[in-house]
Motif scaffolding. Structure first.
Motif, PDB file in Angstrom:
ATOM      1  N   GLU A   7      -7.858   0.689  -7.552  1.00 27.89           N
ATOM      2  CA  GLU A   7      -7.888   0.775  -6.091  1.00 27.89           C
ATOM      3  C   GLU A   7      -8.759  -0.308  -5.452  1.00 27.89           C
ATOM      4  OE1 GLU A   7      -6.712   2.606  -2.448  1.00 27.89           O
ATOM      5  OE2 GLU A   7      -6.002   2.912  -4.491  1.00 27.89           O
TER       6      GLU A   7
ATOM      7  N   GLU B  63       0.683  -2.029  -7.991  1.00 23.43           N
ATOM      8  CA  GLU B  63       0.399  -0.596  -8.135  1.00 23.43           C
ATOM      9  C   GLU B  63      -0.387  -0.277  -9.403  1.00 23.43           C
ATOM     10  OE1 GLU B  63       3.735   2.056  -7.564  1.00 23.43           O
ATOM     11  OE2 GLU B  63       4.589   0.678  -6.099  1.00 23.43           O
TER      12      GLU B  63
ATOM     13  N   ARG C  83       0.796  -1.218   0.000  1.00 24.16           N
ATOM     14  CA  ARG C  83       0.000   0.000   0.000  1.00 24.16           C
ATOM     15  C   ARG C  83       0.829   1.268   0.000  1.00 24.16           C
ATOM     16  NH1 ARG C  83      -5.386  -0.858  -0.004  1.00 24.16           N
ATOM     17  NH2 ARG C  83      -5.101   1.073  -1.151  1.00 24.16           N
TER      18      ARG C  83
ATOM     19  N   ARG D 108      -6.966  -3.615  -5.428  1.00 25.78           N
ATOM     20  CA  ARG D 108      -5.924  -3.664  -4.394  1.00 25.78           C
ATOM     21  C   ARG D 108      -6.545  -3.845  -3.019  1.00 25.78           C
ATOM     22  NH1 ARG D 108      -2.145   1.407  -5.338  1.00 25.78           N
ATOM     23  NH2 ARG D 108      -4.008   2.317  -6.238  1.00 25.78           N
TER      24      ARG D 108
ATOM     25  N   GLY E  62       3.381   2.260  -2.071  1.00 26.27           N
ATOM     26  CA  GLY E  62       3.745   2.845  -3.356  1.00 26.27           C
ATOM     27  C   GLY E  62       5.257   3.014  -3.462  1.00 26.27           C
ATOM     28  N   ARG E  63       5.733   3.184  -4.667  1.00 22.87           N
ATOM     29  CA  ARG E  63       7.167   3.223  -4.946  1.00 22.87           C
ATOM     30  C   ARG E  63       7.887   4.346  -4.209  1.00 22.87           C
ATOM     31  NH1 ARG E  63       8.439   3.463 -11.109  1.00 22.87           N
ATOM     32  NH2 ARG E  63       7.048   1.680 -10.950  1.00 22.87           N
TER      33      ARG E  63
ATOM     34  N   GLU F  13       5.292  -5.895  -6.525  1.00 21.88           N
ATOM     35  CA  GLU F  13       4.762  -4.648  -5.969  1.00 21.88           C
ATOM     36  C   GLU F  13       4.400  -3.651  -7.066  1.00 21.88           C
ATOM     37  OE1 GLU F  13       8.029  -3.971  -3.378  1.00 21.88           O
ATOM     38  OE2 GLU F  13       7.212  -5.279  -1.817  1.00 21.88           O
ATOM     39  N   GLU F  14       5.220  -3.605  -8.114  1.00 22.47           N
ATOM     40  CA  GLU F  14       4.912  -2.700  -9.230  1.00 22.47           C
ATOM     41  C   GLU F  14       3.644  -3.140  -9.948  1.00 22.47           C
ATOM     42  OE1 GLU F  14       8.423  -2.471 -11.633  1.00 22.47           O
ATOM     43  OE2 GLU F  14       9.596  -1.560 -10.012  1.00 22.47           O
TER      44      GLU F  14
END
Length: 199
Positions: A150, A146, A37, A153, A39-40, A142-143
Motif C-alpha cells: 500500500e 495491485e 486505485r 502504491r 482494483g480489478r 494495473e495488475e
C-alpha cells in the motif's frame, strides 16, 4: 503566481470557467489515478471515465467548501474525493457480493483514446522499453500495481500521478522527505521488477 495557481484562486471565488478548466486539466491524471486505485473488481464494474466524471460533479457541487490552498491543495482535495468515491463504490459491490471476475476488465466506456491518455499518465513510472508493450498490456500494468504494498502504491500515485513534491508527500504520509525519496525509489524499482516478471 503561475497559470494554475490563478485558476485555483479564481475557482475558489466560484468562477465557473476556472473550475471547468481545472477539472479538464486534471481529468486524464484523475482517470489514471482512479484505475490504479480501484482494483480489478471495481474496474470490471465501472469505467474510470464514469467515476472521474462523478468525482468532478461532486467537486463542483461542493466547490464552496474548498479554501484556497494553492495547486497542491486543490489536487489533494480532488484526489481525496476520488479515493472516497472509490471506497464507497467498492463497499457497494462487496456488500452485493457480485462476482466481478466474469466481467470484462476495464469497464464500459474506456475506449482507445482513454487508454492512450492513461498510458501517458502511467508513462511517469515505467521505462521506455516497457512503453513499447504498454498499449497492448494496460491491464498488466494495473495488475502489477495491485501487487505492490500500500505505501508503495501511495507514494507512486502522489509523486507520479498527482505530481506532489517530496515535502508535500512527506506531510501526507507522515514521513521525512528523505524517507519519501527512499520509499519512492524502492517503489519504482519494485514496480519495474513486477512488470518484468509478468512479461
Amino acid at each position: 503566481m503561475n497559470d494554475t495557481e490563478k485558476l485555483v484562486e479564481a475557482a475558489t471565488r466560484g468562477d465557473d470557467i476556472a473550475i471547468d478548466e481545472l477539472l479538464n486539466r486534471y481529468l486524464p491524471g484523475l482517470r489514471a489515478f482512479i484505475r490504479l486505485r480501484s482494483g480489478r473488481m471495481l474496474r470490471a464494474k465501472e469505467s474510470a471515465s464514469d467515476l472521474a466524471q462523478s468525482v468532478c460533479r461532486e467537486v463542483l457541487q461542493h466547490m464552496d467548501r474548498f479554501q484556497y490552498g494553492g495547486e497542491s491543495g486543490f489536487k489533494s482535495w480532488l484526489y481525496t474525493t476520488a479515493l472516497r468515491k472509490i471506497a464507497n463504490r467498492q463497499a457497494f459491490y462487496q456488500a452485493a457480493r457480485r462476482d466481478a471476475r466474469r466481467e470484462i476488465s476495464g469497464g464500459p466506456g474506456d475506449d482507445e483514446q482513454r487508454k492512450t491518455e492513461l498510458l501517458e499518465c502511467y508513462g511517469n513510472f515505467y521505462t521506455p522499453s516497457q512503453h513499447a508493450m504498454a498499449h497492448e498490456e494496460l491491464a498488466r500494468i494495473e495488475e502489477a500495481f495491485e501487487k505492490m504494498p500500500e505505501d508503495y502504491r501511495d507514494v507512486i500515485c502522489y509523486a507520479r500521478i498527482l505530481g506532489l513534491s517530496h515535502k508535500e508527500i512527506a506531510e501526507l504520509m507522515d514521513r521525512t522527505e528523505g524517507a519519501v525519496r527512499t520509499l519512492l525509489s524502492r517503489a519504482l524499482t519494485r514496480l519495474a521488477e513486477v512488470l518484468d516478471d509478468a512479461s
